[in-house]
Design a protein around this motif. Structure first.
Motif, PDB file in Angstrom:
ATOM      1  N   TRP A  26      49.511  40.713  55.394  1.00  0.00           N
ATOM      2  CA  TRP A  26      48.643  40.500  54.252  1.00  0.00           C
ATOM      3  C   TRP A  26      47.589  39.471  54.643  1.00  0.00           C
ATOM      4  N   ALA A  27      46.553  39.358  53.833  1.00  0.00           N
ATOM      5  CA  ALA A  27      45.509  38.374  54.083  1.00  0.00           C
ATOM      6  C   ALA A  27      44.853  37.971  52.770  1.00  0.00           C
ATOM      7  N   PRO A  28      44.610  36.673  52.597  1.00  0.00           N
ATOM      8  CA  PRO A  28      43.820  36.236  51.447  1.00  0.00           C
ATOM      9  C   PRO A  28      42.363  36.597  51.686  1.00  0.00           C
ATOM     10  N   LEU A  29      41.636  36.913  50.633  1.00  0.00           N
ATOM     11  CA  LEU A  29      40.234  37.309  50.802  1.00  0.00           C
ATOM     12  C   LEU A  29      39.245  36.157  50.719  1.00  0.00           C
ATOM     13  N   PHE A  30      39.568  35.131  49.962  1.00  0.00           N
ATOM     14  CA  PHE A  30      38.601  34.072  49.714  1.00  0.00           C
ATOM     15  C   PHE A  30      39.221  32.691  49.848  1.00  0.00           C
ATOM     16  N   ALA A  31      38.367  31.716  50.200  1.00  0.00           N
ATOM     17  CA  ALA A  31      38.804  30.330  50.328  1.00  0.00           C
ATOM     18  C   ALA A  31      38.600  29.549  49.042  1.00  0.00           C
ATOM     19  N   GLY A  32      37.695  30.008  48.193  1.00  0.00           N
ATOM     20  CA  GLY A  32      37.402  29.316  46.953  1.00  0.00           C
ATOM     21  C   GLY A  32      37.094  30.300  45.851  1.00  0.00           C
ATOM     22  N   THR A  33      36.938  29.765  44.632  1.00  0.00           N
ATOM     23  CA  THR A  33      36.653  30.589  43.463  1.00  0.00           C
ATOM     24  C   THR A  33      35.484  29.965  42.696  1.00  0.00           C
ATOM     25  N   GLY A  34      34.466  30.765  42.440  1.00  0.00           N
ATOM     26  CA  GLY A  34      33.318  30.295  41.672  1.00  0.00           C
ATOM     27  C   GLY A  34      33.127  31.136  40.430  1.00  0.00           C
ATOM     28  N   GLY A  35      32.724  30.497  39.355  1.00  0.00           N
ATOM     29  CA  GLY A  35      32.512  31.206  38.097  1.00  0.00           C
ATOM     30  C   GLY A  35      31.088  31.064  37.599  1.00  0.00           C
ATOM     31  N   TYR A  36      30.536  32.165  37.141  1.00  0.00           N
ATOM     32  CA  TYR A  36      29.183  32.183  36.587  1.00  0.00           C
ATOM     33  C   TYR A  36      29.193  31.826  35.105  1.00  0.00           C
ATOM     34  N   ARG A  37      28.047  31.360  34.618  1.00  0.00           N
ATOM     35  CA  ARG A  37      27.877  31.110  33.188  1.00  0.00           C
ATOM     36  C   ARG A  37      27.741  32.446  32.452  1.00  0.00           C
ATOM     37  N   GLN A  57      31.287  26.720  37.584  1.00  0.00           N
ATOM     38  CA  GLN A  57      32.613  26.164  37.900  1.00  0.00           C
ATOM     39  C   GLN A  57      32.961  26.582  39.314  1.00  0.00           C
ATOM     40  N   TRP A  58      33.715  25.729  40.002  1.00  0.00           N
ATOM     41  CA  TRP A  58      34.136  26.063  41.356  1.00  0.00           C
ATOM     42  C   TRP A  58      35.471  25.398  41.638  1.00  0.00           C
ATOM     43  N   ALA A  59      36.346  26.108  42.334  1.00  0.00           N
ATOM     44  CA  ALA A  59      37.642  25.555  42.756  1.00  0.00           C
ATOM     45  C   ALA A  59      37.826  25.845  44.245  1.00  0.00           C
ATOM     46  N   PRO A  60      38.426  24.913  44.982  1.00  0.00           N
ATOM     47  CA  PRO A  60      38.580  25.080  46.426  1.00  0.00           C
ATOM     48  C   PRO A  60      39.794  25.931  46.817  1.00  0.00           C
ATOM     49  N   PHE A  61      40.122  26.909  45.998  1.00  0.00           N
ATOM     50  CA  PHE A  61      41.240  27.807  46.291  1.00  0.00           C
ATOM     51  C   PHE A  61      41.018  29.130  45.578  1.00  0.00           C
ATOM     52  N   CYS A  62      41.748  30.135  46.013  1.00  0.00           N
ATOM     53  CA  CYS A  62      41.716  31.457  45.378  1.00  0.00           C
ATOM     54  C   CYS A  62      43.093  32.068  45.605  1.00  0.00           C
ATOM     55  N   THR A  63      43.863  32.218  44.559  1.00  0.00           N
ATOM     56  CA  THR A  63      45.267  32.596  44.746  1.00  0.00           C
ATOM     57  C   THR A  63      45.548  34.087  44.773  1.00  0.00           C
TER      58      THR A  63
END
Length: 157
Positions: A26-37, A57-63
């Protein structure tokens, strides 16, 4: 796995899928998560280029956004359907994948999430308690047994 409120990134999907297939893992696709207004989401849905907009908004992870092979998915029993509503199901999945099938894939991109109304948090406490069971099993070195019991139906409500 992708959410309906997220913009797919074909390059990220292809790279993670290729790694997962090559390594039967398996592999994670992203290192972070960003959200638009909300207003930016409306414009994006009308055809505007998402690259024109900054994240509110931004978080340094993506689960929960992962590429996973059928063998690994079947080995872990898929996602735990005891989670209901918003919260923790993706974290439980990543905990299981990371412990039972370690992956050294390192994503670099950020998941792009469209704005949407917040989901109900009515079941957050119950979902958090369930996540606590996963953490407890992992900490005790019993995650494999926990997952196998789930697959056998020992924990089904």
């Amino acid at each position: 796995l992708f959410g309906a409120d997220q913009l797919p990134d074909l390059d990220a999907v292809q790279a993670a899928a290729a790694f997962a297939l090559e390594n039967e893992s398996w592999a994670p696709l992203f290192a972070g998560t960003g959200g638009y207004r909300e207003i930016d989401t409306d414009l994006i849905l009308r055809g505007a280029d998402p690259a024109r907009y900054n994240f509110s908004q931004w978080a340094p992870f993506c689960t929960g956004i992962v590429a996973v092979t059928p063998r690994v998915w079947n080995d872990i029993g898929g996602m735990d359907e005891r989670f209901y509503g918003w919260g923790a199901e993706d974290s439980a999945l990543r905990l299981v994948l990371g412990n039972l099938h370690p992956s050294d894939y390192e994503p670099t991109d950020t998941l792009r999430c469209l704005w949407h109304p917040s989901a109900s948090r009515d079941r957050f406490d119950a979902n958090s308690a369930l996540m606590g069971e996963y953490v407890g099993a992992a900490d005790a070195g019993q995650l494999r047994e926990y997952v196998d019991n789930l697959k056998a139906g020992a924990h089904r409500a």
